[in-house]
Design a protein around this motif. Structure first.
Motif, PDB file in Angstrom:
ATOM      1  N   GLN A 102       0.812  -1.342   0.089  1.00 57.91           N
ATOM      2  CA  GLN A 102       0.109  -0.038  -0.168  1.00 57.91           C
ATOM      3  C   GLN A 102       0.805   1.119  -0.031  1.00 57.91           C
ATOM      4  OE1 GLN A 102      -2.865   0.064   3.139  1.00 57.91           O
ATOM      5  NE2 GLN A 102      -3.523   2.222   2.595  1.00 57.91           N
ATOM      6  N   SER A 103       1.860   1.331   0.830  1.00 55.27           N
ATOM      7  CA  SER A 103       2.958   2.398   0.974  1.00 55.27           C
ATOM      8  C   SER A 103       3.499   2.649  -0.537  1.00 55.27           C
ATOM      9  CB  SER A 103       4.029   2.284   1.977  1.00 55.27           C
ATOM     10  OG  SER A 103       3.153   2.237   3.253  1.00 55.27           O
ATOM     11  N   PHE A 104       3.834   1.359  -1.160  1.00 54.81           N
ATOM     12  CA  PHE A 104       4.542   1.524  -2.381  1.00 54.81           C
ATOM     13  C   PHE A 104       3.860   2.350  -3.465  1.00 54.81           C
ATOM     14  CE2 PHE A 104       5.388  -0.190  -6.730  1.00 54.81           C
ATOM     15  CZ  PHE A 104       6.477   0.127  -6.860  1.00 54.81           C
ATOM     16  N   ARG A 105       2.566   1.812  -3.403  1.00 57.02           N
ATOM     17  CA  ARG A 105       1.575   2.433  -4.401  1.00 57.02           C
ATOM     18  C   ARG A 105       1.463   3.892  -4.266  1.00 57.02           C
ATOM     19  NH1 ARG A 105      -1.281  -2.570  -3.654  1.00 57.02           N
ATOM     20  NH2 ARG A 105      -2.542  -1.617  -1.862  1.00 57.02           N
ATOM     21  N   ALA A 106       1.237   4.434  -3.037  1.00 56.78           N
ATOM     22  CA  ALA A 106       1.315   5.886  -2.587  1.00 56.78           C
ATOM     23  C   ALA A 106       2.472   6.639  -2.999  1.00 56.78           C
ATOM     24  CB  ALA A 106       0.896   5.910  -1.280  1.00 56.78           C
ATOM     25  N   ALA A 107       3.650   5.823  -2.903  1.00 57.99           N
ATOM     26  CA  ALA A 107       5.125   6.433  -2.881  1.00 57.99           C
ATOM     27  C   ALA A 107       5.359   6.545  -4.469  1.00 57.99           C
ATOM     28  CB  ALA A 107       6.140   5.603  -2.117  1.00 57.99           C
ATOM     29  N   TYR A 108       5.139   5.706  -5.254  1.00 62.35           N
ATOM     30  CA  TYR A 108       5.290   5.329  -6.536  1.00 62.35           C
ATOM     31  C   TYR A 108       4.526   6.621  -7.085  1.00 62.35           C
ATOM     32  CZ  TYR A 108       5.531   3.410 -11.391  1.00 62.35           C
ATOM     33  OH  TYR A 108       5.716   3.430 -12.719  1.00 62.35           O
ATOM     34  N   GLY A 109       3.187   6.421  -6.844  1.00 60.60           N
ATOM     35  CA  GLY A 109       2.300   7.526  -7.684  1.00 60.60           C
ATOM     36  C   GLY A 109       2.507   8.969  -7.410  1.00 60.60           C
ATOM     37  N   ALA A 110       2.829   9.205  -6.164  1.00 57.04           N
ATOM     38  CA  ALA A 110       3.548  10.664  -5.888  1.00 57.04           C
ATOM     39  C   ALA A 110       4.611  10.904  -6.565  1.00 57.04           C
ATOM     40  CB  ALA A 110       3.889  10.664  -4.303  1.00 57.04           C
ATOM     41  N   GLN A 111       5.793   9.906  -6.839  1.00 60.09           N
ATOM     42  CA  GLN A 111       6.958  10.238  -7.484  1.00 60.09           C
ATOM     43  C   GLN A 111       6.878  10.503  -9.006  1.00 60.09           C
ATOM     44  OE1 GLN A 111       9.857  11.123  -6.302  1.00 60.09           O
ATOM     45  NE2 GLN A 111      11.519  10.073  -6.887  1.00 60.09           N
ATOM     46  N   SER A 112       5.866   9.486  -9.506  1.00 60.07           N
ATOM     47  CA  SER A 112       5.311   9.631 -10.911  1.00 60.07           C
ATOM     48  C   SER A 112       4.948  11.024 -11.148  1.00 60.07           C
ATOM     49  CB  SER A 112       4.577   8.306 -11.269  1.00 60.07           C
ATOM     50  OG  SER A 112       5.286   7.261 -11.275  1.00 60.07           O
ATOM     51  N   ARG A 113       4.031  11.558 -10.567  1.00 61.12           N
ATOM     52  CA  ARG A 113       3.388  12.638 -10.843  1.00 61.12           C
ATOM     53  C   ARG A 113       4.329  13.837 -10.674  1.00 61.12           C
ATOM     54  NH1 ARG A 113      -0.492   9.889  -7.851  1.00 61.12           N
ATOM     55  NH2 ARG A 113      -0.028  11.020  -5.923  1.00 61.12           N
ATOM     56  N   ARG A 114       5.283  13.871  -9.591  1.00 64.99           N
ATOM     57  CA  ARG A 114       6.265  14.937  -9.376  1.00 64.99           C
ATOM     58  C   ARG A 114       7.402  14.780 -10.454  1.00 64.99           C
ATOM     59  NH1 ARG A 114       9.909  15.801  -4.197  1.00 64.99           N
ATOM     60  NH2 ARG A 114      10.580  18.043  -4.549  1.00 64.99           N
ATOM     61  N   PHE A 115       7.856  13.652 -10.845  1.00 63.52           N
ATOM     62  CA  PHE A 115       8.883  13.375 -11.544  1.00 63.52           C
ATOM     63  C   PHE A 115       8.590  12.345 -12.755  1.00 63.52           C
ATOM     64  CE2 PHE A 115      11.434  14.706  -7.630  1.00 63.52           C
ATOM     65  CZ  PHE A 115      11.620  15.912  -7.989  1.00 63.52           C
ATOM     66  N   PRO A 116       8.004  12.684 -13.751  1.00 60.17           N
ATOM     67  CA  PRO A 116       7.549  11.713 -14.686  1.00 60.17           C
ATOM     68  C   PRO A 116       8.639  10.877 -15.309  1.00 60.17           C
ATOM     69  CG  PRO A 116       6.436  13.683 -15.076  1.00 60.17           C
ATOM     70  CD  PRO A 116       7.377  14.124 -14.269  1.00 60.17           C
ATOM     71  N   ASN A 117       8.400   9.578 -15.855  1.00 60.98           N
ATOM     72  CA  ASN A 117       9.279   8.766 -16.558  1.00 60.98           C
ATOM     73  C   ASN A 117      10.558   8.687 -16.102  1.00 60.98           C
ATOM     74  OD1 ASN A 117       9.873   7.291 -18.787  1.00 60.98           O
ATOM     75  ND2 ASN A 117      10.404   8.973 -20.270  1.00 60.98           N
ATOM     76  N   TYR A 118      10.609   8.173 -14.676  1.00 58.94           N
ATOM     77  CA  TYR A 118      11.594   7.733 -14.083  1.00 58.94           C
ATOM     78  C   TYR A 118      12.746   9.044 -13.601  1.00 58.94           C
ATOM     79  CZ  TYR A 118       9.732   3.742 -15.073  1.00 58.94           C
ATOM     80  OH  TYR A 118       9.008   2.233 -15.270  1.00 58.94           O
ATOM     81  N   GLY A 119      12.150  10.301 -13.577  1.00 59.81           N
ATOM     82  CA  GLY A 119      12.928  11.706 -13.619  1.00 59.81           C
ATOM     83  C   GLY A 119      13.596  11.877 -14.785  1.00 59.81           C
ATOM     84  N   ARG A 120      13.129  11.492 -16.051  1.00 59.88           N
ATOM     85  CA  ARG A 120      14.009  11.703 -17.272  1.00 59.88           C
ATOM     86  C   ARG A 120      13.545  13.233 -17.699  1.00 59.88           C
ATOM     87  NH1 ARG A 120      15.892   9.634 -22.564  1.00 59.88           N
ATOM     88  NH2 ARG A 120      16.428  11.210 -23.584  1.00 59.88           N
ATOM     89  N   GLY A 121      14.626  14.033 -17.635  1.00 65.28           N
ATOM     90  CA  GLY A 121      14.416  15.618 -17.976  1.00 65.28           C
ATOM     91  C   GLY A 121      14.159  16.238 -16.889  1.00 65.28           C
ATOM     92  N   CYS A 122      14.278  15.633 -15.633  1.00 60.73           N
ATOM     93  CA  CYS A 122      13.994  16.569 -14.306  1.00 60.73           C
ATOM     94  C   CYS A 122      15.451  16.455 -13.632  1.00 60.73           C
ATOM     95  CB  CYS A 122      12.961  15.854 -13.530  1.00 60.73           C
ATOM     96  SG  CYS A 122      11.365  15.856 -14.221  1.00 60.73           S
ATOM     97  N   GLY A 123      16.647  15.966 -14.229  1.00 58.27           N
ATOM     98  CA  GLY A 123      17.682  15.987 -13.426  1.00 58.27           C
ATOM     99  C   GLY A 123      17.902  14.692 -12.466  1.00 58.27           C
ATOM    100  N   LEU A 124      17.035  13.863 -12.395  1.00 58.57           N
ATOM    101  CA  LEU A 124      17.427  12.601 -11.579  1.00 58.57           C
ATOM    102  C   LEU A 124      17.670  11.465 -12.513  1.00 58.57           C
ATOM    103  CD1 LEU A 124      14.176  12.467  -9.297  1.00 58.57           C
ATOM    104  CD2 LEU A 124      16.414  12.826  -8.726  1.00 58.57           C
TER     105      LEU A 124
END
Length: 246
Positions: free
Chosen positions: A52-74
């Protein structure tokens, strides 16, 4: 019969799926793996809570830094390490040193075949497609570990190219990732078909660029709208018949 020269494939839940740690069921594969890693560090966290925590963390990270941070400096590795740490924090683990150790270990573990299993019929279907002269490629919303995952699962040799969203810079259903796949395959859209399990990211997205597409529905509930029966795969083994019928 469809005049196809190129077949592109989704990977996760089409060709391979996550395997729960120690082979314990399949309902909580991420939670089981994370719980096993926590146990190795003397921590007891329930797999259900971690999933359950993974789904929340993954969703939040995907919204903040889409596509594994590509183009966001990650880097994708840092992106995933942050997801794992946040998953454990949401489940009550807060010691930074342990979080870093577990996150780095889990990132590398998910390259390993122990955490993945090939879906029934996948190897046989891919072999059949190669034997019948189809050019083959992967189009997947995945990070740069995918090549190694496919190698570990003994599937890499079937494909001429592996196109991940991290590598392409675009994630399905963005039409540009399919257009890049067509360029790599060297065929026009009408001579290509995509196989995947997601109605929006696979089936509709491929058809939007003029490709044929097939929707794997083996583990899905209900029927998607606007998908003719001749485009639906109850199992991967049905692909041959549908191509020949088309």
């Amino acid at each position: 019969m469809l005049k196809l020269r190129l077949l592109t494939w989704d990977v996760k839940d089409t060709l391979v799926r996550l395997r729960a740690a120690g082979g314990v069921g399949r309902r909580q594969p991420v939670g089981e793996s994370y719980a096993a890693e926590a146990w190795a560090h003397g921590l007891r966290v329930q797999p259900e809570a971690l999933s359950q925590s993974f789904r929340a963390a993954y969703g939040a990270q995907s919204r903040r830094f889409p596509n594994y941070g590509r183009g966001c400096g990650l880097s994708s590795q840092q992106w995933w390490v942050d997801v794992v740490k946040q998953t454990f924090r949401l489940s009550g683990v807060h010691e930074d040193g342990v979080l870093t150790l577990m996150a780095e270990k889990l990132y590398h573990d998910f390259c390993n075949a122990r955490n993945w299993e090939v879906l029934p019929g996948a190897s046989e279907t891919l072999s059949w497609c190669c034997q019948h002269g189809f050019r083959m490629g992967v189009v997947s919303n995945f990070d740069n570990r995918l090549e190694n995952v496919l190698s570990q699962c003994n599937l890499r040799h079937h494909f001429e190219f592996i196109l991940t969203s991290e590598n392409a810079g675009f994630a399905k259903p963005d039409r540009r990732i399919f257009e890049k796949a067509l360029r790599l395959g060297g065929v026009p859209a009408e001579q290509a078909a995509h196989v995947g399990d997601d109605y929006t990211r696979d089936y509709r997205a491929a058809r939007a660029v003029g490709m044929h597409s097939f929707l794997l529905q083996a583990a899905r509930q209900g029927e998607e709208p606007e998908v003719p029966p001749e485009h639906i795969l109850p199992t991967l083994g049905h692909l041959l018949a549908l191509i020949e019928k088309g």
